[in-house]
Enzyme design. Structure first.
Site, PDB file in Angstrom:
ATOM      1  N   ARG A   1     -28.402  36.967   2.348  1.00 15.51           N
ATOM      2  CA  ARG A   1     -28.809  36.116   1.218  1.00 15.51           C
ATOM      3  C   ARG A   1     -27.590  35.834   0.333  1.00 15.51           C
ATOM      4  NH1 ARG A   1     -32.141  40.301  -2.799  1.00 15.51           N
ATOM      5  NH2 ARG A   1     -30.286  40.903  -3.950  1.00 15.51           N
TER       6      ARG A   1
ATOM      7  N   VAL B   1     -22.808  48.842   5.345  1.00 12.56           N
ATOM      8  CA  VAL B   1     -21.352  49.003   5.327  1.00 12.56           C
ATOM      9  C   VAL B   1     -20.893  50.358   4.786  1.00 12.56           C
ATOM     10  CG1 VAL B   1     -20.753  46.546   5.264  1.00 12.56           C
ATOM     11  CG2 VAL B   1     -21.193  47.765   3.109  1.00 12.56           C
TER      12      VAL B   1
ATOM     13  N   TYR C   1     -18.113  49.059 -11.333  1.00 10.93           N
ATOM     14  CA  TYR C   1     -18.105  47.852 -10.498  1.00 10.93           C
ATOM     15  C   TYR C   1     -16.818  47.057 -10.728  1.00 10.93           C
ATOM     16  CZ  TYR C   1     -19.728  43.141  -9.026  1.00 10.93           C
ATOM     17  OH  TYR C   1     -19.858  41.903  -8.446  1.00 10.93           O
TER      18      TYR C   1
ATOM     19  N   LYS D   1     -13.852  46.238  -8.091  1.00  7.89           N
ATOM     20  CA  LYS D   1     -13.498  44.854  -7.744  1.00  7.89           C
ATOM     21  C   LYS D   1     -12.007  44.621  -7.993  1.00  7.89           C
ATOM     22  CE  LYS D   1     -17.417  43.101  -6.291  1.00  7.89           C
ATOM     23  NZ  LYS D   1     -17.558  42.666  -4.886  1.00  7.89           N
TER      24      LYS D   1
HETATM   25  P1  NAD Z   1     -27.028  39.496  -3.412  1.00  7.73           P
HETATM   26  O1  NAD Z   1     -27.591  40.766  -3.929  1.00  7.73           O
HETATM   27  O2  NAD Z   1     -27.799  38.252  -3.642  1.00  7.73           O
HETATM   28  O3  NAD Z   1     -26.734  39.650  -1.854  1.00  7.73           O
HETATM   29  C1  NAD Z   1     -26.027  40.778  -1.400  1.00  7.73           C
HETATM   30  C2  NAD Z   1     -26.367  41.063   0.054  1.00  7.73           C
HETATM   31  O4  NAD Z   1     -25.620  42.229   0.419  1.00  7.73           O
HETATM   32  C3  NAD Z   1     -27.843  41.368   0.280  1.00  7.73           C
HETATM   33  O5  NAD Z   1     -28.312  40.660   1.407  1.00  7.73           O
HETATM   34  C4  NAD Z   1     -27.866  42.881   0.514  1.00  7.73           C
HETATM   35  O6  NAD Z   1     -28.888  43.282   1.429  1.00  7.73           O
HETATM   36  C5  NAD Z   1     -26.485  43.111   1.115  1.00  7.73           C
HETATM   37  N1  NAD Z   1     -26.024  44.482   0.945  1.00  7.73           N
HETATM   38  C6  NAD Z   1     -26.066  45.228  -0.186  1.00  7.73           C
HETATM   39  N2  NAD Z   1     -25.616  46.463   0.080  1.00  7.73           N
HETATM   40  C7  NAD Z   1     -25.278  46.477   1.386  1.00  7.73           C
HETATM   41  C8  NAD Z   1     -24.766  47.493   2.259  1.00  7.73           C
HETATM   42  N3  NAD Z   1     -24.539  48.745   1.826  1.00  7.73           N
HETATM   43  N4  NAD Z   1     -24.501  47.135   3.539  1.00  7.73           N
HETATM   44  C9  NAD Z   1     -24.758  45.905   3.993  1.00  7.73           C
HETATM   45  N5  NAD Z   1     -25.282  44.930   3.238  1.00  7.73           N
HETATM   46  C10 NAD Z   1     -25.533  45.229   1.940  1.00  7.73           C
HETATM   47  O7  NAD Z   1     -25.546  39.394  -4.025  1.00  7.73           O
HETATM   48  P2  NAD Z   1     -24.570  38.136  -4.253  1.00  7.73           P
HETATM   49  O8  NAD Z   1     -24.732  37.676  -5.640  1.00  7.73           O
HETATM   50  O9  NAD Z   1     -24.698  37.175  -3.131  1.00  7.73           O
HETATM   51  O10 NAD Z   1     -23.162  38.891  -4.194  1.00  7.73           O
HETATM   52  C11 NAD Z   1     -22.372  38.917  -3.030  1.00  7.73           C
HETATM   53  C12 NAD Z   1     -21.007  39.462  -3.395  1.00  7.73           C
HETATM   54  O11 NAD Z   1     -20.435  38.648  -4.418  1.00  7.73           O
HETATM   55  C13 NAD Z   1     -21.033  40.883  -3.955  1.00  7.73           C
HETATM   56  O12 NAD Z   1     -19.902  41.601  -3.506  1.00  7.73           O
HETATM   57  C14 NAD Z   1     -20.950  40.675  -5.448  1.00  7.73           C
HETATM   58  O13 NAD Z   1     -20.365  41.777  -6.091  1.00  7.73           O
HETATM   59  C15 NAD Z   1     -20.048  39.453  -5.499  1.00  7.73           C
HETATM   60  N6  NAD Z   1     -20.165  38.668  -6.739  1.00  7.73           N
HETATM   61  C16 NAD Z   1     -21.346  38.113  -7.111  1.00  7.73           C
HETATM   62  C17 NAD Z   1     -21.406  37.378  -8.292  1.00  7.73           C
HETATM   63  C18 NAD Z   1     -22.695  36.729  -8.776  1.00  7.73           C
HETATM   64  O14 NAD Z   1     -22.746  36.301  -9.946  1.00  7.73           O
HETATM   65  N7  NAD Z   1     -23.708  36.581  -7.953  1.00  7.73           N
HETATM   66  C19 NAD Z   1     -20.262  37.226  -9.083  1.00  7.73           C
HETATM   67  C20 NAD Z   1     -19.076  37.809  -8.670  1.00  7.73           C
HETATM   68  C21 NAD Z   1     -19.033  38.536  -7.483  1.00  7.73           C
END
Ligand code: NAD
Length: 269
Positions: free
Chosen positions: A16, A64, A155, A159
């Site tokens: 997702r 992971v 976090y 990062k």
């Molecule tokens: P999300 O929660 O919508 O999706 C994350 C996905 O990672 C999920 O499908 C979940 O099942 C999977 N996941 C979580 N832990 C896991 C594990 N241990 N092993 C395998 N899969 C795992 O998150 P997102 O918003 O799409 O974020 C994705 C990345 O982007 C993350 O690293 C997050 O820190 C980074 N990020 C997000 C934002 C934001 O505003 N959404 C901003 C900056 C960085």
């Protein structure tokens, strides 16, 4: 000819959000994409949807943070597909809490997900890439790794740690045809964000960004696609913010926001 034709790309956390958008974009670019996630059913559904659209995709159930499973998965991918050209290390999540209240268990779990797993997976993939003499590693970091975040100390530190790892890998692996880069998304409209923030918080965050909105997962995927392309061969060890100008504006955005609010309030009177 699509830029990633004939290549194999692994995307973690791809069931997702940003990971799913990246998987779709790399598949559109011509790669065979391994849609991996700890949520096996959702990863399977994404891979099926991409296949139905005429792309090449397969799913992989992988948490992971399970380092034994990570090593086994990389061996399995290379046995089945012969190579890994692109790794997008995307799985991650933040735990929001004041610094003084963070427990050691919470810290350990944040470190395991947002740094330990990233290191081990990148190392396992890079070993294969070194043998092939080619690779693209892209970390999905965050603007919280570039500026001090509020109540996201562990976090944000992890990062930032990803960016340190990226630079070290760029230095050590560059001579093997491997580039290591990162994207740093600002607030991006995904399930993670919608669970953590109310609609008002999302709107307010947008007002603090020069673009006056939060980002879309497809916009992060666009940056990842660029860094993953063969043409990005001389870009190594950089972080690309995908944040609508948020980090560029720095503290000035707080003043712009204050002035806008004051203007809105005086217009209401
Ligand atoms: P999300 O929660 O919508 O999706 C994350 C996905 O990672 C999920 O499908 C979940 O099942 C999977 N996941 C979580 N832990 C896991 C594990 N241990 N092993 C395998 N899969 C795992 O998150 P997102 O918003 O799409 O974020 C994705 C990345 O982007 C993350 O690293 C997050 O820190 C980074 N990020 C997000 C934002 C934001 O505003 N959404 C901003 C900056 C960085």
């Amino acid at each position: 000819m699509k830029p990633l034709a004939g290549q194999v790309a692994l995307v973690t956390g791809a069931a997702r959000g940003i990971g799913r958008a990246v998987a779709q974009r790399l598949a559109e670019d011509g790669a065979l994409v391994i849609v991996s996630d700890r949520d096996a059913d959702a990863a399977n559904a994404v891979a099926h949807r991409l296949s139905a659209l005429g792309h090449q995709a397969t799913s992989l159930s992988l948490d992971v943070t399970d380092h034994v499973a990570v090593q086994a998965s990389i061996e399995q991918i290379c046995a089945e597909h012969g190579r890994i050209d692109v790794l997008v290390s995307n799985a991650g999540a933040g735990k929001s809490k004041p610094f003084l209240d963070m427990s050691e268990a919470e810290l350990q779990s944040q470190m395991a997900l947002n740094f330990g797993s990233v290191y081990v997976l990148a190392q396992a993939c890079a070993r294969k890439m070194q043998m092939a003499g080619y690779g693209r590693v892209i970390f999905v970091s965050s603007v919280t790794g570039l500026a001090g975040p509020v109540e996201l100390s562990a976090y944000g530190a992890m990062k930032a740690g990803q960016l340190g790892l990226m630079r070290a890998m760029a230095l050590e692996l560059g001579e093997h045809g491997i580039t290591t880069n990162a994207v740093a998304p600002g607030p991006t409209d995904t399930e993670l964000l919608r669970v953590a923030w109310s609609a008002e918080q999302v709107a307010e965050a947008g007002e603090r960004i020069p673009a006056r909105r939060i980002g879309k997962p497809e916009e992060v995927a666009h940056a990842v696609s660029f860094l993953a392309s063969p043409g990005a061969a001389f870009i190594n060890g950089v972080v690309l913010p995908v944040d609508g100008g948020f980090t560029a504006a720095g503290g000035y955005m707080a003043e712009v926001y204050r002035q806008r609010k004051a203007h809105q309030n005086s217009a209401r009177l």
